[in-house]
Design an enzyme around this catalytic site. Structure first.
Site, mmCIF file in Angstrom:
data_model
loop_
_atom_site.group_PDB
_atom_site.id
_atom_site.type_symbol
_atom_site.label_atom_id
_atom_site.label_comp_id
_atom_site.label_asym_id
_atom_site.label_seq_id
_atom_site.Cartn_x
_atom_site.Cartn_y
_atom_site.Cartn_z
ATOM 1 N N CYS A 187 -70.566 24.761 5.744
ATOM 2 C CA CYS A 187 -71.237 23.484 5.431
ATOM 3 C C CYS A 187 -72.711 23.555 5.775
ATOM 4 O O CYS A 187 -73.581 23.519 4.919
ATOM 5 C CB CYS A 187 -70.630 22.346 6.245
ATOM 6 S SG CYS A 187 -68.875 22.314 6.270
HETATM 7 N N1 SAJ Z 1 -74.347 24.799 16.103
HETATM 8 C C1 SAJ Z 1 -75.362 25.051 17.028
HETATM 9 N N2 SAJ Z 1 -75.781 24.038 17.839
HETATM 10 C C2 SAJ Z 1 -75.223 22.781 17.775
HETATM 11 C C3 SAJ Z 1 -74.188 22.556 16.827
HETATM 12 C C4 SAJ Z 1 -73.771 23.572 16.012
HETATM 13 O O1 SAJ Z 1 -75.877 26.157 17.107
HETATM 14 O O2 SAJ Z 1 -75.625 21.913 18.536
HETATM 15 C C5 SAJ Z 1 -73.906 25.876 15.213
HETATM 16 C C6 SAJ Z 1 -72.460 26.236 15.411
HETATM 17 O O3 SAJ Z 1 -72.344 27.263 16.373
HETATM 18 C C7 SAJ Z 1 -72.039 26.720 14.020
HETATM 19 C C8 SAJ Z 1 -72.920 25.926 13.078
HETATM 20 O O4 SAJ Z 1 -74.006 25.428 13.867
HETATM 21 O O5 SAJ Z 1 -72.294 28.094 13.856
HETATM 22 C C9 SAJ Z 1 -72.198 24.768 12.422
HETATM 23 O O6 SAJ Z 1 -71.596 24.056 13.474
HETATM 24 P P1 SAJ Z 1 -70.890 22.629 13.236
HETATM 25 O O7 SAJ Z 1 -70.555 22.076 14.580
HETATM 26 O O8 SAJ Z 1 -71.704 21.802 12.331
HETATM 27 O O9 SAJ Z 1 -69.507 23.059 12.594
HETATM 28 P P2 SAJ Z 1 -69.018 23.002 11.102
HETATM 29 O O10 SAJ Z 1 -69.780 23.912 10.222
HETATM 30 O O11 SAJ Z 1 -67.540 23.184 11.173
HETATM 31 O O12 SAJ Z 1 -69.394 21.524 10.673
HETATM 32 C C10 SAJ Z 1 -68.368 20.605 10.487
HETATM 33 C C11 SAJ Z 1 -68.969 19.676 9.499
HETATM 34 N N3 SAJ Z 1 -67.945 18.890 8.915
HETATM 35 C C12 SAJ Z 1 -68.083 18.584 7.605
HETATM 36 O O13 SAJ Z 1 -68.940 19.065 6.899
HETATM 37 C C13 SAJ Z 1 -67.096 17.658 7.088
HETATM 38 C C14 SAJ Z 1 -69.987 18.779 10.165
HETATM 39 O O14 SAJ Z 1 -70.309 17.694 9.279
HETATM 40 C C15 SAJ Z 1 -69.443 18.209 11.437
HETATM 41 O O15 SAJ Z 1 -70.422 17.343 12.007
HETATM 42 C C16 SAJ Z 1 -69.181 19.369 12.368
HETATM 43 O O16 SAJ Z 1 -68.058 20.059 11.770
HETATM 44 C C17 SAJ Z 1 -68.815 18.922 13.773
HETATM 45 O O17 SAJ Z 1 -69.320 17.850 14.182
HETATM 46 O O18 SAJ Z 1 -68.103 19.689 14.433
#
Ligand code: SAJ
Length: 427
Positions: free
Chosen positions: A259
């Site tokens: 995403c």
């Molecule tokens: N990440 C960081 N720092 C942060 C948060 C994330 O480096 O503070 C990195 C993570 O390690 C990862 C990437 O960013 O590699 C994405 O992380 P993510 O927490 O956004 O995880 P995703 O990709 O599974 O995002 C999903 C998304 N869900 C949908 O698209 C429906 C996102 O909208 C959600 O907000 C997210 O999960 C969530 O909150 O966990």
């Protein structure tokens, strides 16, 4: 009513199972015959759907996985949950949506409700679905009903699921919206109607671009603090005591998943069509893409403290999945870190209890090493990329091998050989 879900991946399969749970007959369509086979055998390939849940759905006789698109002729309402990746030149690749629409054109029965759930740029629903069906003489709001409703699946999130996560939905006409709302109300706790598919499409991009930009910002803050000798992790912990108007994000080795690295590019691409060039999105993308280089560069500085160079050294990467406690490797920054260490002449291995193998850029399959503290002692440095919950942090910290921690996962072990991004090399 017979419901249909096209695309039985991390979005479509939980959606289909939720619909079955709520008593609907559901036809699950996917091109991938091996997926169809696994589903009938009750073998879930989706982290959040257990084999038991799947077996129950199949045993109910109301869940029919199939690769046959002709079954669309018996579907009253269909949800499209196919991938929207980027093409080679980083432009939106909507070919999966287009090919589903081609099948719908062939088999749809009059009055069908079509809901697009795939994350995409504003205008997709009108341009790739409404226009295509109207070109065949169908009238939207009469011969077919059309909505956009973004997916909000968060893999491995045990608190929020398909049922209890509010669902935004926009209809092409008032009749489309009320039909779509009525359907989603049957299996989603809170439905949030908006005035058009474009608003619904755009709201999803806002949610995920917001994340990408804020992650890039905190990554920049981390590199700044590194330079200034301030511990970013302590700074964040202090700032997040502010009970209003602040939300913590955390530095990392870059961003992975299906995403956050992609969705903002759908938005900036579409905006360019309106001659609007988004500075934030492009800058966030390059800042996040730069993090693997920062990690390798910092490892080199740390090894310098021990009079070692990366070249010909033995480096162990801990964690390769894009986020904790799942096996998903998509766009994982760990893969980039792995390649960069190899390009620098290091012998790189990795350990990940979930992601047990991957194909490196040369196409060779790389397997995770077994967890073995004695073996781990032999490495010249360890780089923690993914903070899986069950890693034995105490044992790894006690090995004495210099560690670069990109997730502050060793925060309980303040030892001189444990370094972290966002803090200067000199302790
Ligand atoms: N990440 C960081 N720092 C942060 C948060 C994330 O480096 O503070 C990195 C993570 O390690 C990862 C990437 O960013 O590699 C994405 O992380 P993510 O927490 O956004 O995880 P995703 O990709 O599974 O995002 C999903 C998304 N869900 C949908 O698209 C429906 C996102 O909208 C959600 O907000 C997210 O999960 C969530 O909150 O966990």
């Amino acid at each position: 009513a017979v419901l249909g879900v096209v695309g039985l991946g991390y979005v479509g399969l939980p959606l289909a199972v939720e619909m079955v749970k709520q008593g609907f007959h559901v036809i699950g369509i996917d091109l991938d015959l091996s997926k169809i086979d696994k589903l009938y055998r009750g073998e879930s390939y989706i982290h959040d759907i257990s084999n038991e849940t799947l077996t129950e759905a199949i045993a109910s006789g109301r869940f029919k996985p199939t690769a046959d698109f002709a079954t669309i002729s018996g579907i009253d309402a269909i949800s499209i949950c196919v991938p929207t990746p980027l093409s080679e030149n980083q432009d939106p690749d909507t070919s999966f949506i287009v090919s589903v629409v081609d099948q719908i054109k062939k088999y749809m029965k009059k009055g069908i409700l079509i809901t697009l759930e795939s994350t995409t740029y504003p205008g997709t629903t009108e341009e790739l679905i409404q226009a295509e069906l109207e070109a065949l003489g169908y009238v939207v709001g009469e011969d077919f009903f059309l909505c956009f409703s973004p997916e909000r699946v968060d893999p491995s999130n045990t608190r929020f699921n398909t049922f209890n996560t509010p669902k935004v939905i926009g209809g092409t006409t008032a009749a489309c919206l009320s039909l779509g709302q009525a359907l989603y109300n049957k299996y989603v706790q809170t439905v949030v109607p908006v005035s058009s598919p474009k608003v619904a499409e755009m709201s999803k991009l806002l949610e995920n671009t917001f994340r990408s930009i804020n992650i890039a910002f905190i990554n920049e803050m981390a590199m700044m603090c590194d330079r200034m000798g301030i511990d970013i992790w302590e700074v964040i912990d202090a700032a997040k005591t502010k009970p209003f108007g602040f939300m913590p994000f955390y530095p990392g080795p870059g961003i992975g998943g299906h995403c956050i690295p992609l969705d903002p590019m759908y938005l900036s691409w579409k905006a360019k069509g309106f001659r609007f060039y988004s500075q934030f999105i492009e800058l966030a993308q390059s800042t996040n893409d730069n993090m693997p280089y920062y990690v390798v560069n910092k490892t080199s500085k740390i090894m310098n403290e021990y009079a070692k160079s990366i070249k010909k050294s033995n480096i162990l990467i801990l964690g390769m999945a894009y986020k904790p406690d799942i096996a998903d490797l998509r766009e994982s920054p760990g893969l980039e870190v792995y390649d960069l260490f190899k390009d620098s002449g290091a012998n790189v291995s990795y350990y990940d209890p979930f992601a047990t193998s991957f194909r490196d850029k040369s196409g060779a399959t790389v397997y995770s090493v077994a967890y073995d503290a004695e073996q781990f002692k032999k490495y010249d440095s360890i780089v923690l990329i993914t903070n899986h919950t069950d890693l034995n942090y105490g044992e790894i910290a006690s090995l004495g091998v210099p560690i670069l921690d990109t997730r502050n996962a060793f925060k309980n072990y303040a030892l001189p050989h444990i370094y972290k991004i966002g803090h200067s090399v000199q302790q």
